[in-house]
Scaffold this active site. Sequence first.
Site, PDB file in Angstrom:
ATOM      1  N   LYS A 255       0.816  -1.329  -0.061  1.00 14.80           N
ATOM      2  CA  LYS A 255       0.015   0.197   0.048  1.00 14.80           C
ATOM      3  C   LYS A 255       0.786   1.303   0.055  1.00 14.80           C
ATOM      4  O   LYS A 255       1.758   1.277   0.591  1.00 14.80           O
ATOM      5  CB  LYS A 255      -0.911   0.191   1.288  1.00 14.80           C
TER       6      LYS A 255
ATOM      7  N   THR B 274      -8.287   8.623   9.253  1.00 18.55           N
ATOM      8  CA  THR B 274      -7.615   7.581   8.576  1.00 18.55           C
ATOM      9  C   THR B 274      -7.694   6.433   9.705  1.00 18.55           C
ATOM     10  O   THR B 274      -6.777   5.260   9.482  1.00 18.55           O
ATOM     11  CB  THR B 274      -6.175   7.872   8.091  1.00 18.55           C
TER      12      THR B 274
ATOM     13  N   GLY C 225      -8.091   3.198  11.035  1.00 23.98           N
ATOM     14  CA  GLY C 225      -8.541   1.845  10.582  1.00 23.98           C
ATOM     15  C   GLY C 225      -8.550   1.717   9.068  1.00 23.98           C
ATOM     16  O   GLY C 225      -9.178   1.106   8.729  1.00 23.98           O
ATOM     17  N   THR C 226      -7.725   2.571   8.446  1.00 25.25           N
ATOM     18  CA  THR C 226      -7.726   2.487   6.964  1.00 25.25           C
ATOM     19  C   THR C 226      -7.430   1.103   6.384  1.00 25.25           C
ATOM     20  O   THR C 226      -8.267   0.424   5.570  1.00 25.25           O
ATOM     21  CB  THR C 226      -6.808   3.544   6.309  1.00 25.25           C
ATOM     22  N   GLY C 227      -6.226   0.516   6.855  1.00 29.00           N
ATOM     23  CA  GLY C 227      -5.635  -0.639   6.783  1.00 29.00           C
ATOM     24  C   GLY C 227      -6.808  -2.087   6.886  1.00 29.00           C
ATOM     25  O   GLY C 227      -6.997  -2.745   6.052  1.00 29.00           O
ATOM     26  N   CYS C 228      -7.379  -1.915   7.993  1.00 30.50           N
ATOM     27  CA  CYS C 228      -8.363  -2.981   8.375  1.00 30.50           C
ATOM     28  C   CYS C 228      -9.727  -2.754   7.155  1.00 30.50           C
ATOM     29  O   CYS C 228      -9.724  -3.746   6.935  1.00 30.50           O
ATOM     30  CB  CYS C 228      -9.029  -2.551   9.821  1.00 30.50           C
TER      31      CYS C 228
END
Lengths: 578, 578
Positions: free
Chosen positions: A188, A261, A263-266
Amino acid sequence: MRVDGPVALTIAGSDSSGGAGIQADLKTFAAHGCYGTSVITALTAQNTVGVQGVHACPPEFVAKQITSVLDDLDVRAIKTGMLYDAETVKAVAGLLKTRFSSELSSPLPLVCDPVCVSTSGHSLLHEDAIEVLISQLFPLSTLITPNKSEAELLLSHFGDSTPIHDLEAMLSSAQKLLSLGPKAVLLKGGHHSITMPDIVRIRQKNGCPKIIKHDLPSDNMEILLVGAPNYDDIELVVDVLYQIDGSLTLFVRPWIQSTSTHGTGCTLSSAITSELAKGIPLEQAVDNATMYTYHGIQSATPMGRGYGPLNHFHRFTTILIPQPTPANPYPFTHMLIESNAKEWKEYVEHDFVRQLGKGTLDRAHFIHFVKSVLTNDILHPEMLIVFLRQDYHYLKYYARAYALMPQRLLAAKSTTFGQIDSCTKTISNVLHEIGNHKAFCATFGITEQDLETTNEAGATIAYGAYIIDIGLQGDSTRLMMALMACLLGYGEVGLWLKKQSTLPDTWVKLEDNPYRHWMEEYAGEMYQGAVRIGLDALEACAVADPPSAVRFKEWQAVWAKCTRLEKGFWDMAMELRG
Amino acid sequence: MRVDGPVALTIAGSDSSGGAGIQADLKTFAAHGCYGTSVITALTAQNTVGVQGVHACPPEFVAKQITSVLDDLDVRAIKTGMLYDAETVKAVAGLLKTRFSSELSSPLPLVCDPVCVSTSGHSLLHEDAIEVLISQLFPLSTLITPNKSEAELLLSHFGDSTPIHDLEAMLSSAQKLLSLGPKAVLLKGGHHSITMPDIVRIRQKNGCPKIIKHDLPSDNMEILLVGAPNYDDIELVVDVLYQIDGSLTLFVRPWIQSTSTHGTGCTLSSAITSELAKGIPLEQAVDNATMYTYHGIQSATPMGRGYGPLNHFHRFTTILIPQPTPANPYPFTHMLIESNAKEWKEYVEHDFVRQLGKGTLDRAHFIHFVKSVLTNDILHPEMLIVFLRQDYHYLKYYARAYALMPQRLLAAKSTTFGQIDSCTKTISNVLHEIGNHKAFCATFGITEQDLETTNEAGATIAYGAYIIDIGLQGDSTRLMMALMACLLGYGEVGLWLKKQSTLPDTWVKLEDNPYRHWMEEYAGEMYQGAVRIGLDALEACAVADPPSAVRFKEWQAVWAKCTRLEKGFWDMAMELRG
């Protein structure tokens, strides 16, 4: 929308503040129409500012939760997030390996988000767990989704401490990560400053990787770009997808300045998992998921004192009309009637209707004519005659308005010829009604000639002209509302009188009631058949294109107006106007 | 839909299978437009068949999670579910009491769902916790929501072991529970067999409690009840709400035969919490929440081998058009153009347009007339003349179609006079365009008389008649799609040529290009101003009443057809037809 399948499972930590962890995953699953299940590896006391504490769950209880879910539900895709320590990673990997290799089930799509550190900097994975993650979980994974720092941490375990500082480095790192065992790597972006010229350069160097762009200037859209920044100056986010078959895809979109942002990855990894659960191929799944996440950040409102959560439900809107139930099979019509219940009742149970039911028309009472009109306790023949004469004129308007309907239906793309056929049949029904009407009038000594030469009353013109106007305005759904208020209203009057007639000590008189024929006509099979067709058409109209609040209000306004006009029609008769 | 506030908090257990506990709560909060946060008291390994294991979280860590959430987020309502043991109840009650009594905040609505036993029969609250629940948490509660067996268990602690076997017993039990300290009690039905005569009896005995009915036969809806069971025979569910001010409300609805009931209690209490978080008064909140839960059961599809979950998202539908972003401020128009990008490009970058830009009209090349037509590498004056003559006729159709627009707008309820004003101004703009057109034609020696007497070509009639037809069909939005394809298309042509002219080594010729005036007209301020108004109107149309897939397809069909017809118009000129 039915969120009851496919089933997706997240194995991750809990975030009390609801923006990351299994909470973000469940919200994301729901937003994708998946049924979300969750196995919790550790609890965090957490908010938008940071992680205030972690309580790990015993690894054997993590395994127990997984077993409970997989033993009962038809899970179609799994993601892992925060796995916290080596023992938990072992428990999860061990159980999934056994499951995946059992002969009973083919391996499920598994997205491994190698969560190591929170956005706020808190360590979410023990140092000694990294090696287990790589050696045991990566080989089971359809995709791993590290960000820059996670990728650096993972690669540093192999003595590779090259920082991932640009797009070039992202590409080579993705390739190295792929060699660790997963079937694909999504590295990412978001931590670099990349512009279009960087991508052009990469493209020339790396044998033309596939590039998927969104929310960026497209060809032949100059009119949409007035005042937009220069293409080459837009700061971009690039995610790199490297698959085991060697295919390389860059996902490119504008970088967003935002603090929402957390929790963007989750969110991204559970969005990918949702798409995989639905059977969407990986590249498309990643494409959809990155855009879902992008819009989640873009549409979020700041929340909390730190990094706030995304808006997970930006694609949702609520529907006004409830689902039909056995007890309420016509929810839309129910809502329409309920929306002006008082006026509807005044129309359906109008004194005129009551007195028709009573059959309180006595020619001997002609002497009390004036009095009866004032007290309204007797429906005088003159009232009925006013009504019948005007209703004849009205039915002409009504048939004309119905004749506009096929035109409207044919103009719409989604119309079937069956709908038009049933609509033209309704015109025949109205003609049949006019025939009955004439026959009934004849019993009162009113000839067709009389009917034709009767002047139209104001109430007749008002109602008739209104439905023709609605028809000429051309919106088929509003024309339908106008026509249905009349069709359904008379059907209701017919059934209401019929019901009253069956009550003990009923006031309705059937024997020797000169209006019995009229009453039974509207409660009869033929007219009620038309009512049934009308009800189905109304409901179908609301199901095919569920109305927004704006459109429902427009429909309701037409319905309410026609209810009032119907009532006015009977008022006119009672007052011997016309 | 923005699910980013108000914030609701659940303090409860986790259900790995996603149908109950904090998972059901988070789904319910989301379905009500609330932002969900969750504090976990215990983990369960659970599925639709039963509870396979419980892992309790240390009470001090439960408190820590609550603190993390309340310290950072603006929580508007709280619910408690499974609290598992006495120490956890004490920790939660102690912390909330301190918070509620602090001078900084007024008490938040608190819904206490006294979860004791799972649907499958597993104990979820230790025996010794019940007393603490009653003495410490009930006094803080806005509402408690026991079911029959929970109510019996709670009352048995006071030596009252009367079974709650009918509606009468429900009423007296609710009153007893109210005396335990909460501000209101919702005693849930569902385990009794109640019919309307029972309710009538209760009503006569108990001083006429308020009754709220749903999905049951209403007055004046006989047409909707054909084939429905007898009113008095319908098996009912009754929930009893007793409030501290003495008011009593019965919520009545049909009983549903279903196995999709896992997590019903969690769902109901979190739905009430959501409504309270939005500031809805208690009785209305309970009414809305019971119907939400009812539809959740009604619309669920069986899942798992035991009692499956509710469908939490039955009210939701997804919207097609993404939210606008700074990079994509016209998402609807973007989608329209993208939906037939190839044809749009063929229209905007048509050879006719390119050759206008090149200015490759050379009267000296007349000799090569036939050849040039065949090879299409020169835009011959004759081609332009065909185009200009036909475009003159087309503009008349176009103005006529525009003149239908105010009629359509005035027919709609939601129209402002401003919209109609801007629409009629557009007609003036078209007249201005016709004026320019005539002046431009004059430079080619074409008089107004010539224009008027030119026969209309097939392509002109096709396009012109199509937009008039769409206008007469009467749907204002589809008429808008037709008009915008033309307005925006020429705007795009103007800007595309302008952009090409600024590129290095451009093929566009401005000096001595006889078509420069025409090109600059469409790229100019006045025309582009009209384009801007058109874009805003298009986007507003999609925002005011977000199209379903059905309606988007209808709109797209009109747009695509007009794009093709525009291209056909230029094909005609190139082929010297007309």
